[in-house]
Motif scaffolding. Structure first.
Motif, mmCIF file in Angstrom:
data_model
loop_
_atom_site.group_PDB
_atom_site.id
_atom_site.type_symbol
_atom_site.label_atom_id
_atom_site.label_comp_id
_atom_site.label_asym_id
_atom_site.label_seq_id
_atom_site.Cartn_x
_atom_site.Cartn_y
_atom_site.Cartn_z
ATOM 1 N N LEU A 22 16.511 53.366 56.462
ATOM 2 C CA LEU A 22 17.520 54.394 56.206
ATOM 3 C C LEU A 22 17.582 54.896 54.770
ATOM 4 N N VAL A 23 17.341 54.040 53.782
ATOM 5 C CA VAL A 23 17.624 54.409 52.394
ATOM 6 C C VAL A 23 16.377 54.499 51.530
ATOM 7 N N PHE A 24 15.630 53.418 51.463
ATOM 8 C CA PHE A 24 14.527 53.332 50.516
ATOM 9 C C PHE A 24 13.212 53.753 51.148
ATOM 10 N N ASP A 25 12.250 54.035 50.296
ATOM 11 C CA ASP A 25 10.904 54.354 50.742
ATOM 12 C C ASP A 25 10.028 53.162 50.373
ATOM 13 N N SER A 26 9.914 52.218 51.277
ATOM 14 C CA SER A 26 9.194 50.980 51.011
ATOM 15 C C SER A 26 7.756 51.263 50.610
ATOM 16 N N GLY A 27 7.326 50.594 49.555
ATOM 17 C CA GLY A 27 5.956 50.738 49.089
ATOM 18 C C GLY A 27 5.736 51.903 48.141
ATOM 19 N N SER A 28 6.802 52.635 47.797
ATOM 20 C CA SER A 28 6.619 53.799 46.922
ATOM 21 C C SER A 28 6.541 53.411 45.448
ATOM 22 N N ARG A 29 7.232 52.335 45.046
ATOM 23 C CA ARG A 29 7.184 51.904 43.654
ATOM 24 C C ARG A 29 6.208 50.766 43.428
ATOM 25 N N TYR A 30 6.101 49.894 44.395
ATOM 26 C CA TYR A 30 5.231 48.728 44.299
ATOM 27 C C TYR A 30 4.398 48.649 45.562
ATOM 28 N N LYS A 31 3.270 47.962 45.477
ATOM 29 C CA LYS A 31 2.530 47.649 46.690
ATOM 30 C C LYS A 31 3.410 46.729 47.530
ATOM 31 N N ARG A 32 3.232 46.794 48.831
ATOM 32 C CA ARG A 32 4.117 46.059 49.739
ATOM 33 C C ARG A 32 4.178 44.561 49.403
ATOM 34 N N GLY A 33 3.054 43.956 49.036
ATOM 35 C CA GLY A 33 3.054 42.537 48.697
ATOM 36 C C GLY A 33 3.918 42.221 47.501
ATOM 37 N N LYS A 34 3.823 43.037 46.459
ATOM 38 C CA LYS A 34 4.651 42.820 45.273
ATOM 39 C C LYS A 34 6.114 43.069 45.596
ATOM 40 N N GLU A 35 6.377 44.110 46.379
ATOM 41 C CA GLU A 35 7.749 44.419 46.763
ATOM 42 C C GLU A 35 8.364 43.248 47.523
ATOM 43 N N LEU A 36 7.634 42.713 48.492
ATOM 44 C CA LEU A 36 8.138 41.575 49.263
ATOM 45 C C LEU A 36 8.331 40.347 48.375
ATOM 46 N N SER A 37 7.442 40.159 47.398
ATOM 47 C CA SER A 37 7.588 39.033 46.473
ATOM 48 C C SER A 37 8.862 39.160 45.640
ATOM 49 N N LEU A 38 9.145 40.366 45.147
ATOM 50 C CA LEU A 38 10.361 40.579 44.375
ATOM 51 C C LEU A 38 11.611 40.394 45.228
ATOM 52 N N VAL A 39 11.571 40.907 46.440
ATOM 53 C CA VAL A 39 12.705 40.729 47.356
ATOM 54 C C VAL A 39 12.902 39.242 47.634
ATOM 55 N N PHE A 40 11.814 38.521 47.867
ATOM 56 C CA PHE A 40 11.890 37.085 48.130
ATOM 57 C C PHE A 40 12.472 36.341 46.928
ATOM 58 N N LEU A 41 12.021 36.691 45.717
ATOM 59 C CA LEU A 41 12.534 36.044 44.510
ATOM 60 C C LEU A 41 14.026 36.271 44.342
ATOM 61 N N VAL A 42 14.452 37.517 44.438
ATOM 62 C CA VAL A 42 15.871 37.836 44.285
ATOM 63 C C VAL A 42 16.676 37.169 45.403
ATOM 64 N N SER A 43 16.141 37.146 46.611
ATOM 65 C CA SER A 43 16.826 36.511 47.735
ATOM 66 C C SER A 43 16.960 35.005 47.534
ATOM 67 N N CYS A 44 15.943 34.375 46.990
ATOM 68 C CA CYS A 44 16.013 32.928 46.725
ATOM 69 C C CYS A 44 17.095 32.607 45.701
ATOM 70 N N ILE A 45 17.202 33.428 44.681
ATOM 71 C CA ILE A 45 18.256 33.227 43.682
ATOM 72 C C ILE A 45 19.623 33.426 44.329
ATOM 73 N N GLY A 46 19.748 34.473 45.151
ATOM 74 C CA GLY A 46 20.998 34.711 45.866
ATOM 75 C C GLY A 46 21.345 33.579 46.816
ATOM 76 N N LEU A 47 20.342 33.052 47.500
ATOM 77 C CA LEU A 47 20.568 31.925 48.408
ATOM 78 C C LEU A 47 21.013 30.687 47.633
ATOM 79 N N ALA A 48 20.371 30.406 46.519
ATOM 80 C CA ALA A 48 20.769 29.245 45.701
ATOM 81 C C ALA A 48 22.213 29.377 45.234
ATOM 82 N N PHE A 49 22.583 30.585 44.811
ATOM 83 C CA PHE A 49 23.950 30.844 44.378
ATOM 84 C C PHE A 49 24.916 30.659 45.557
#
Length: 157
Positions: free
Chosen positions: A76-103
């Motif tokens: 609905l909102v973002f254009d996945s893969g437009s700023r980063y390659k999908r692998g890097k994008e998923l890695s960043l999402v995973f990193l931020v999500s892990c920090i959020g999960l720990a919190f």
């Protein structure tokens, strides 16, 4: 960039519609997380110790709601893969999500296991705190990148 069309309306260039959809996606993701926490806590994982039950229900509901948020946000909102390659994008999402999960896990442990607060109230309060942390961390350049526009991230500061 892929065109964004909803109910026959092209909103590819409408930041207001993207903002409203982002709020919709985030709000429904919170509802999904709370509902899943309740179901895991009271029905699926019942019978475990309070601390283990709280941690598992928190982790499972957070992970599933994060997947929901990621995929619906990309549709609905973002254009996945437009700023980063999908692998890097998923890695960043995973990193931020892990920090959020720990919190999330830390706050739920404090509220439920140490302070003996009601688990569902603790989950809602924890979600609110994590949303504020997430907003402030992105606004202040979490991961070393600041953006002027949070929705499309079109202009680096």
């Amino acid at each position: 960039m892929r065109r964004k069309i909803l109910f026959g309306v092209d909103y590819t260039d409408s930041e207001l519609i993207k903002l409203l959809l982002y709020l919709f996606v985030g709000g429904t993701a919170a509802l999904v997380e709370w509902a899943l926490f309740y179901i895991f806590f009271h029905y699926i994982l019942a019978g475990l110790s309070l601390t283990l039950l709280t941690m598992l229900a928190t982790a499972l509901s957070f992970c599933l709601a994060t997947l929901y948020h990621y995929f619906l946000g990309n549709v609905l909102v973002f254009d996945s893969g437009s700023r980063y390659k999908r692998g890097k994008e998923l890695s960043l999402v995973f990193l931020v999500s892990c920090i959020g999960l720990a919190f999330n896990l830390l706050l739920m442990y404090i509220f439920v296991s140490l302070l003996y607060w009601q688990p569902m109230l603790s989950k809602v309060l924890t979600s609110c705190i994590v949303v504020v942390w997430n907003y402030l961390s992105r606004k202040n350049g979490f991961l070393g990148v600041r953006y002027a526009c949070r929705i499309c991230r079109c202009k680096k500061i």
